[in-house]
Design an enzyme around this catalytic site. Structure first.
Site, short mmCIF file in Angstrom:
data_model
loop_
_atom_site.label_atom_id
_atom_site.label_comp_id
_atom_site.label_asym_id
_atom_site.label_seq_id
_atom_site.Cartn_x
_atom_site.Cartn_y
_atom_site.Cartn_z
N GLU A 101 -59.08 25.52 -53.91
CA GLU A 101 -59.09 26.32 -52.70
C GLU A 101 -58.37 27.64 -52.93
O GLU A 101 -58.76 28.67 -52.41
CB GLU A 101 -58.39 25.53 -51.59
CG GLU A 101 -58.48 26.18 -50.24
CD GLU A 101 -57.88 25.30 -49.15
OE1 GLU A 101 -58.38 25.37 -48.03
OE2 GLU A 101 -56.92 24.56 -49.41
N ASN A 135 -49.42 32.33 -47.38
CA ASN A 135 -48.92 33.06 -48.55
C ASN A 135 -47.42 32.88 -48.74
O ASN A 135 -46.92 33.02 -49.85
CB ASN A 135 -49.31 34.54 -48.43
CG ASN A 135 -50.79 34.76 -48.73
OD1 ASN A 135 -51.56 33.79 -48.79
ND2 ASN A 135 -51.19 36.00 -48.91
#
Lengths: 375, 375
Positions: free
Chosen positions: A242, A356
């Site tokens: 992913e 992130n």
């Protein structure tokens, strides 16, 4: 060391040729609408019939055994041609690699061909209201019953689940076990009895994802991926895909960078140095991502935690490309259109597939070897 | 020297804050998005009664202006609550009318209004106090200025190229476009949807000429500066609300057994957002105090560039810290996130305003390029 792409050039020529005659002249409606979803599904079938929907898969499942380099080249041609978004992406990029690693031969035979043709579109069902970045705290349960499992609880932010056919994800099958243990990876029908789905509109109002409520949903043993209780390890093998190259190929960004340069030529004030810098930077970063992709497929050692490096880079690049385009468009930037739709999509990039913030922790701790922070 | 709001100005802001907090602006926006403009109109009336537009209208015409600091105070609250409607556009229209009404007997371009004295003292009267014999402008001024002050006229003003579309023409009592040195009634085309569901933007064609001559061009430049100032104040208010709501969320949302606000990655991002907003706000009030001086256009542009960046950064932080919930249509904060993107490039993009600042600083003889002329 070389950058000799010649082994992939015959395939590039074939793909370019096919795309030139098949890519719809008018863009399909947004795939986050019922109408657009159906149109994108039909497009997957067209690709499949040309054996272009899953080029890197073995031929027996609908692919053509393309090399990783050929796949990269195909993706360049695909995006440069402005071909439609891939409605089957989450199945092809996230579930299929998991099945190749952990699935049974029966599962591969049964699941992959209809996935490749778009007949069955898959949605990822991982997050829960209280389990986002902290995925291991998930609470939806799988309870052992005769011949299979009963699912209960809730999943959310399931991309494509408003219109997809089936879902996959980890469930807690042993409430006594420590967080990362006692999970089982399961596949289920989104139309199963006891399953309720509620579409959720994303920022532009389109139902790009859904909440799923499980009330004693039955799943047969045949739809467990890997061993019961081994769901965390199975799930983590998917996160590598992913975050890595397969979900977001370089061709996607090099094509967007080329379109941005064209937009600059068409719309920009050449004296606007700040925007010029950003257009140039976006192009440079897209090129860097492309070259990094060639490096990645050339390596023989595993990428591992480096998929986190990749994820930070592509998600921020995607956002930068689209923010720059909107700024170039000035007062037209807020108006509905292709760049705005791409921008809305890119806004989610730093959030899904592990935020992130989580990726930076992974990079710092597993790549750089810094001490694990408190959490 | 006292570069902070005085007690009366603070009270004005707090009164508007309470009014807007009780008005449920998200519900007003969503009603409008569903085609019901009535709540929007009702909000408009109560805002006008509270004096939101009075600072832009001279006392002689039923307002209290020119009071640019009060105008900024009001628009800060409007932004903080994401109030919908052509608010900055109407304030700009008021400025346009003031200039047109006072243009007779002046040289080309008219003279700047007296405005507030540099020490922030009261106005000594503006040119709008005496409607003059501008070419068609005075009748217009006499008719529309009092209506703007009393809240019975919402004006959607189009000032190409910075403001190329009519905002919310369907809500407006008048739609005007400045076309070179002509002010015309505008004929709006089909409205286009914005990323922000509160905003509808229509391309326009120039219709009946309402006023013409060099005074119109000069008045339009002044109107564009004032509208930009109002937009700038809205951006700072938006950013403040985004930050407050996100800090609240970072305290409430737990992952890994603690509030996500405990993680440095989240803390630092929120701290940077605060820093950006803290230094944008003084630029906005500084610009308000420069109203009527030759530095006003430069200072407005400096404020717009900084406020656009700070508010947009606040929106990005809000989205990232909220994660998927912030990306949903149904979560109200998304309305602020979308507004920040729309206002980022409305009334001139940051790039355009930076260019104006540099032109003002370096062009010894050439005037600051006015916004309403093609670049």
């Amino acid at each position: 060391m070389d950058l000799d792409l010649s082994s992939a050039e015959p395939f590039r020529a074939e793909a370019r040729d096919w795309l030139r005659t098949h890519v719809p002249a008018v863009p399909l409606p947004s795939l986050e609408t019922a109408e657009g979803f159906a149109a994108h599904r039909a497009w997957e079938r067209e690709l499949y019939d040309a054996r272009l929907s899953v080029v890197s898969w073995p031929a027996r499942y609908g692919g053509r055994d393309a090399s990783p380099l050929e796949w990269l080249v195909f993706e360049e041609e695909y995006h440069a041609a402005g071909a439609p978004g891939r409605v089957g992406q989450n199945g092809v990029s996230l579930l299929a690699p998991t099945l190749f690693a952990h699935g049974t031969p029966e599962q591969l035979e049964r699941i992959l061909p209809p996935m490749a043709s778009g007949e069955v579109v898959w949605a990822q069902a991982w997050s829960e209201p209280e389990a986002g970045s902290d995925l291991a705290s998930l609470r939806a349960t799988a309870t052992r019953v005769d011949g299979g499992w009963r699912l209960n609880g809730q999943k959310t932010w399931s991309s494509r689940a408003a219109f997809a056919d089936r879902g996959f994800g980890p469930f807690r099958s042993d409430s006594q076990a420590e967080r990362h243990r006692g999970l089982t990876y399961l596949m289920f029908s989104l139309d199963a009895e006891g399953l309720t789905r509620r579409p959720i509109g994303r920022l532009d109002g389109r139902p790009a994802f859904a909440e799923l409520f499980f009330d004693d949903v039955f799943v047969p043993d045949a739809d467990v991926v890997g061993a019961p209780g081994d769901g965390w390890r199975v799930a983590m093998s998917t996160t590598g895909d992913e975050r890595g190259l397969t979900l977001r190929s370089p061709g996607r960004f090099t094509a967007a960078a080329d379109r941005l340069v064209a937009l600059w030529r068409e719309r920009a004030d050449p004296a606007d140095g700040a925007l010029l810098d950003r257009v140039a930077d976006a192009w440079i970063r897209a090129r860097a991502y492309r070259l990094k992709g060639f490096e990645t497929v050339s390596r023989t050692d595993g990428a591992g935690a480096e998929s986190s490096v990749n994820k930070v880079f592509w998600s921020e690049l995607d956002l930068a490309l689209h923010e720059t385009a909107l700024d170039l468009l000035g007062p037209d930037g807020e108006l509905a259109g292709e760049w705005l739709e791409g921008y809305v999509f890119s806004l989610a990039g730093p959030i899904y597939a592990g935020t992130n913030e989580i990726q930076r922790n992974v990079i710092a701790e597993r790549v750089l070897g810094l001490p694990r922070g408190p959490r | 020297m006292k570069f902070v709001l005085d007690a009366g100005q603070r009270l004005f802001g707090e009164t508007l804050h309470r009014l807007l907090a009780g008005a449920d602006t998200p519900a007003v926006i969503r009603a409008r998005a569903c085609g019901d403009p009535e709540p929007c109109r009702a909000l408009w009336r109560s805002l006008a009664e509270a004096g939101v537009l009075a600072p832009a209208v001279p006392e002689a015409a039923g307002g209290a202006g020119p009071l640019p600091v009060e105008l900024v105070t009001a628009f800060h609250e409007l932004g903080r609550h994401a109030a919908p409607g052509p608010l900055a556009e109407t304030a700009a229209a008021a400025e346009l009318l003031v200039r047109l009404g006072g243009s007779s007997g002046d040289g080309p371009g008219g003279g700047p209004p007296t405005g507030r004295s540099p020490d922030g003292g009261p106005s000594t009267g503006g040119p709008g106090d005496e409607p003059g014999g501008g070419p068609g402008g005075d009748g217009l001024t006499a008719e529309w200025l009092p209506r703007i002050a009393e809240g019975t006229a919402a004006v959607s003003l189009v000032l190409p190229p910075a403001v190329p579309y009519a905002l919310d023409a369907d809500l407006a009592d008048a739609v005007w476009v400045v076309d070179g040195d002509r002010l015309c009634e505008a004929v709006p085309g089909a409205a286009r949807s914005s990323l922000d569901p509160a905003r509808r933007l229509s391309p326009v064609a120039a219709g009946t000429v309402l006023a013409s001559g060099p005074a119109v061009r000069a008045a339009a430049e002044a109107a564009c500066d004032l509208g930009t100032l109002a937009c700038t104040a809205q951006l700072v208010g938006l950013g403040r609300r985004l930050l407050e709501a996100t800090v609240e969320y970072a305290l409430a949302r737990h992952q890994f057994g603690q509030p996500i606000g405990a993680f440095q990655a989240v803390k630092h991002r929120l701290a940077d957002t605060l820093v950006g907003l803290e230094y944008a706000r003084p630029l906005v009030y500084g610009a308000a105090l420069a109203y009527g001086s030759p530095d006003f256009p430069r200072d407005v542009s400096a404020a717009k560039a900084a406020a656009s960046e700070a508010a947009y950064a606040a929106a990005r932080t809000a989205l990232q810290v909220h994660g998927a919930i912030g990306y949903t249509d149904e979560y109200d904060l998304g309305l602020w996130i979308r507004r920040a993107r729309a206002l980022h490039t409305a009334w001139g993009s940051p790039a355009l305003h930076r260019a104006r600042v540099v032109a003002a600083l370096t062009g010894s003889r050439s005037p600051v390029p006015p916004m309403p002329s093609p670049r």
